[in-house]
Design a protein around this motif. Structure first.
Motif, PDB file in Angstrom:
ATOM      1  N   GLN A 153       0.718  -1.274  -0.040  1.00 54.05           N
ATOM      2  CA  GLN A 153       0.127   0.075   0.168  1.00 54.05           C
ATOM      3  C   GLN A 153       0.937   0.922  -0.001  1.00 54.05           C
ATOM      4  N   ALA A 154       1.947   1.338   0.623  1.00 51.28           N
ATOM      5  CA  ALA A 154       2.958   2.260   0.714  1.00 51.28           C
ATOM      6  C   ALA A 154       3.493   2.759  -0.572  1.00 51.28           C
ATOM      7  N   LYS A 155       4.052   1.640  -1.376  1.00 54.95           N
ATOM      8  CA  LYS A 155       4.388   1.772  -2.715  1.00 54.95           C
ATOM      9  C   LYS A 155       3.270   2.478  -3.684  1.00 54.95           C
ATOM     10  N   LEU A 156       2.297   2.005  -3.398  1.00 58.36           N
ATOM     11  CA  LEU A 156       0.932   2.255  -4.462  1.00 58.36           C
ATOM     12  C   LEU A 156       0.663   3.762  -4.070  1.00 58.36           C
ATOM     13  N   SER A 157       0.619   3.899  -2.760  1.00 59.89           N
ATOM     14  CA  SER A 157       0.464   5.387  -2.400  1.00 59.89           C
ATOM     15  C   SER A 157       1.340   6.264  -3.012  1.00 59.89           C
ATOM     16  N   GLU A 158       2.655   6.040  -2.792  1.00 59.27           N
ATOM     17  CA  GLU A 158       3.702   6.965  -3.199  1.00 59.27           C
ATOM     18  C   GLU A 158       3.787   7.008  -4.781  1.00 59.27           C
ATOM     19  N   GLY A 163     -13.002   0.175   1.214  1.00 59.53           N
ATOM     20  CA  GLY A 163     -14.456   0.712   0.934  1.00 59.53           C
ATOM     21  C   GLY A 163     -15.057   1.669   1.737  1.00 59.53           C
ATOM     22  N   ILE A 164     -14.067   2.349   2.538  1.00 55.60           N
ATOM     23  CA  ILE A 164     -14.435   3.347   3.406  1.00 55.60           C
ATOM     24  C   ILE A 164     -14.519   4.718   2.627  1.00 55.60           C
ATOM     25  N   LYS A 165     -13.603   4.885   1.742  1.00 56.53           N
ATOM     26  CA  LYS A 165     -13.728   5.941   0.977  1.00 56.53           C
ATOM     27  C   LYS A 165     -13.729   5.391  -0.520  1.00 56.53           C
ATOM     28  N   SER A 166     -14.369   6.614  -1.243  1.00 56.77           N
ATOM     29  CA  SER A 166     -14.499   6.515  -2.582  1.00 56.77           C
ATOM     30  C   SER A 166     -13.684   7.375  -3.527  1.00 56.77           C
ATOM     31  N   PRO A 167     -12.748   6.614  -4.275  1.00 57.55           N
ATOM     32  CA  PRO A 167     -11.792   7.239  -4.996  1.00 57.55           C
ATOM     33  C   PRO A 167     -12.265   8.372  -6.119  1.00 57.55           C
ATOM     34  N   SER A 168     -11.920   9.493  -6.473  1.00 54.48           N
ATOM     35  CA  SER A 168     -12.422  10.138  -7.567  1.00 54.48           C
ATOM     36  C   SER A 168     -11.941   9.430  -8.801  1.00 54.48           C
ATOM     37  N   LEU A 169     -12.642  10.128  -9.811  1.00 54.21           N
ATOM     38  CA  LEU A 169     -12.420   9.510 -11.088  1.00 54.21           C
ATOM     39  C   LEU A 169     -10.789   9.715 -11.441  1.00 54.21           C
ATOM     40  N   ASP A 170     -10.107  10.757 -11.132  1.00 50.58           N
ATOM     41  CA  ASP A 170      -8.821  10.870 -11.340  1.00 50.58           C
ATOM     42  C   ASP A 170      -8.039   9.992 -10.548  1.00 50.58           C
ATOM     43  N   THR A 171      -8.224   9.832  -9.294  1.00 46.64           N
ATOM     44  CA  THR A 171      -7.673   8.858  -8.586  1.00 46.64           C
ATOM     45  C   THR A 171      -7.775   7.379  -8.989  1.00 46.64           C
ATOM     46  N   LEU A 172      -8.916   7.131  -9.467  1.00 47.97           N
ATOM     47  CA  LEU A 172      -9.230   5.934 -10.039  1.00 47.97           C
ATOM     48  C   LEU A 172      -8.240   5.614 -11.268  1.00 47.97           C
ATOM     49  N   ILE A 173      -8.066   6.699 -12.154  1.00 47.75           N
ATOM     50  CA  ILE A 173      -7.256   6.383 -13.404  1.00 47.75           C
ATOM     51  C   ILE A 173      -5.859   6.597 -12.914  1.00 47.75           C
ATOM     52  N   LEU A 174      -5.412   7.175 -11.891  1.00 50.29           N
ATOM     53  CA  LEU A 174      -3.803   6.982 -11.350  1.00 50.29           C
ATOM     54  C   LEU A 174      -3.590   5.490 -10.742  1.00 50.29           C
ATOM     55  N   ILE A 175      -4.625   4.925 -10.079  1.00 51.23           N
ATOM     56  CA  ILE A 175      -4.725   3.554  -9.626  1.00 51.23           C
ATOM     57  C   ILE A 175      -4.565   2.681 -10.449  1.00 51.23           C
ATOM     58  N   ALA A 176      -5.190   2.688 -11.646  1.00 58.18           N
ATOM     59  CA  ALA A 176      -5.522   1.838 -12.699  1.00 58.18           C
ATOM     60  C   ALA A 176      -3.963   2.118 -13.617  1.00 58.18           C
ATOM     61  N   ALA A 226      -1.221   2.881 -12.334  1.00 61.25           N
ATOM     62  CA  ALA A 226      -0.010   2.295 -11.405  1.00 61.25           C
ATOM     63  C   ALA A 226      -0.031   1.024 -11.403  1.00 61.25           C
ATOM     64  N   LEU A 227      -1.344   0.087 -11.617  1.00 63.67           N
ATOM     65  CA  LEU A 227      -1.179  -1.147 -11.287  1.00 63.67           C
ATOM     66  C   LEU A 227      -1.322  -1.894 -12.954  1.00 63.67           C
ATOM     67  N   GLY A 228      -1.614  -1.168 -13.954  1.00 65.28           N
ATOM     68  CA  GLY A 228      -1.171  -1.561 -15.173  1.00 65.28           C
ATOM     69  C   GLY A 228      -2.358  -2.256 -15.716  1.00 65.28           C
ATOM     70  N   VAL A 229      -3.493  -1.870 -15.353  1.00 64.71           N
ATOM     71  CA  VAL A 229      -4.920  -2.290 -15.596  1.00 64.71           C
ATOM     72  C   VAL A 229      -5.729  -1.327 -16.263  1.00 64.71           C
ATOM     73  N   THR A 230      -6.622  -1.782 -16.881  1.00 70.76           N
ATOM     74  CA  THR A 230      -7.866  -0.715 -17.181  1.00 70.76           C
ATOM     75  C   THR A 230      -8.623  -0.360 -16.234  1.00 70.76           C
ATOM     76  N   THR A 231      -9.366   0.872 -16.158  1.00 72.22           N
ATOM     77  CA  THR A 231     -10.302   1.051 -15.321  1.00 72.22           C
ATOM     78  C   THR A 231     -11.374   0.092 -15.296  1.00 72.22           C
ATOM     79  N   ASP A 232     -11.777  -0.424 -16.325  1.00 72.41           N
ATOM     80  CA  ASP A 232     -13.238  -1.471 -16.322  1.00 72.41           C
ATOM     81  C   ASP A 232     -12.836  -2.805 -15.880  1.00 72.41           C
ATOM     82  N   MET A 233     -11.315  -3.134 -15.596  1.00 72.24           N
ATOM     83  CA  MET A 233     -10.799  -4.125 -15.020  1.00 72.24           C
ATOM     84  C   MET A 233     -11.184  -3.983 -13.437  1.00 72.24           C
TER      85      MET A 233
END
Length: 121
Positions: A23-28, A43-56, A58-65
């Motif tokens: 989690q620390a590396k992903l957050s970085e 599931g406590i917080k919902s990510p914004s669309l911008d954050t969801l795209i950043l996460i996708a 960072a993980l090398g996946v698409t948002t639909d995944m």
């Protein structure tokens, strides 16, 4: 169907762990706090669309995944198979595999009439 943030968080967590990221590396990578990433994954917080795209990204996946369980016409079984197939591929390998699958799909649709023949010989 409403977006299920608990399932979204679990999916992010599962993919993150498969990629060997803490989690620390992903957050970085996404420039958020580890606590915020933890809240998203639980599931406590919902990510914004911008954050969801950043996460996708960072993980090398698409948002639909990431959103698979919340999409009406998405087969969860298929996404698991694709995840397993693509998880260790480079972007180049993914692109070649997608192009191959697209060619197969076009051929199947073009020659679909052959599958309806009872005696193909």
């Amino acid at each position: 169907m409403a977006l299920n943030y608990i399932l979204l968080g679990k999916r992010i967590q599962t993919i993150r762990k498969k990629k060997g990221l803490s989690q620390a590396k992903l957050s970085e990578i996404i420039d958020k706090t580890p606590t915020y990433v933890s809240y998203i994954e639980s599931g406590i917080k919902s990510p914004s669309l911008d954050t969801l795209i950043l996460i996708a990204n960072a993980l090398g996946v698409t948002t639909d995944m990431l959103l698979a369980e919340s999409l009406n016409d998405y087969l969860v079984v298929d996404i698991k198979e694709y995840d397993a197939l693509f998880h260790d591929c480079s972007p180049y390998e993914r692109r070649v595999m997608i192009e191959c699958a697209s060619s197969v799909k076009r051929a199947m649709r073009e020659y679909h009439f052959l599958s309806k023949r009872k005696n193909s010989r």
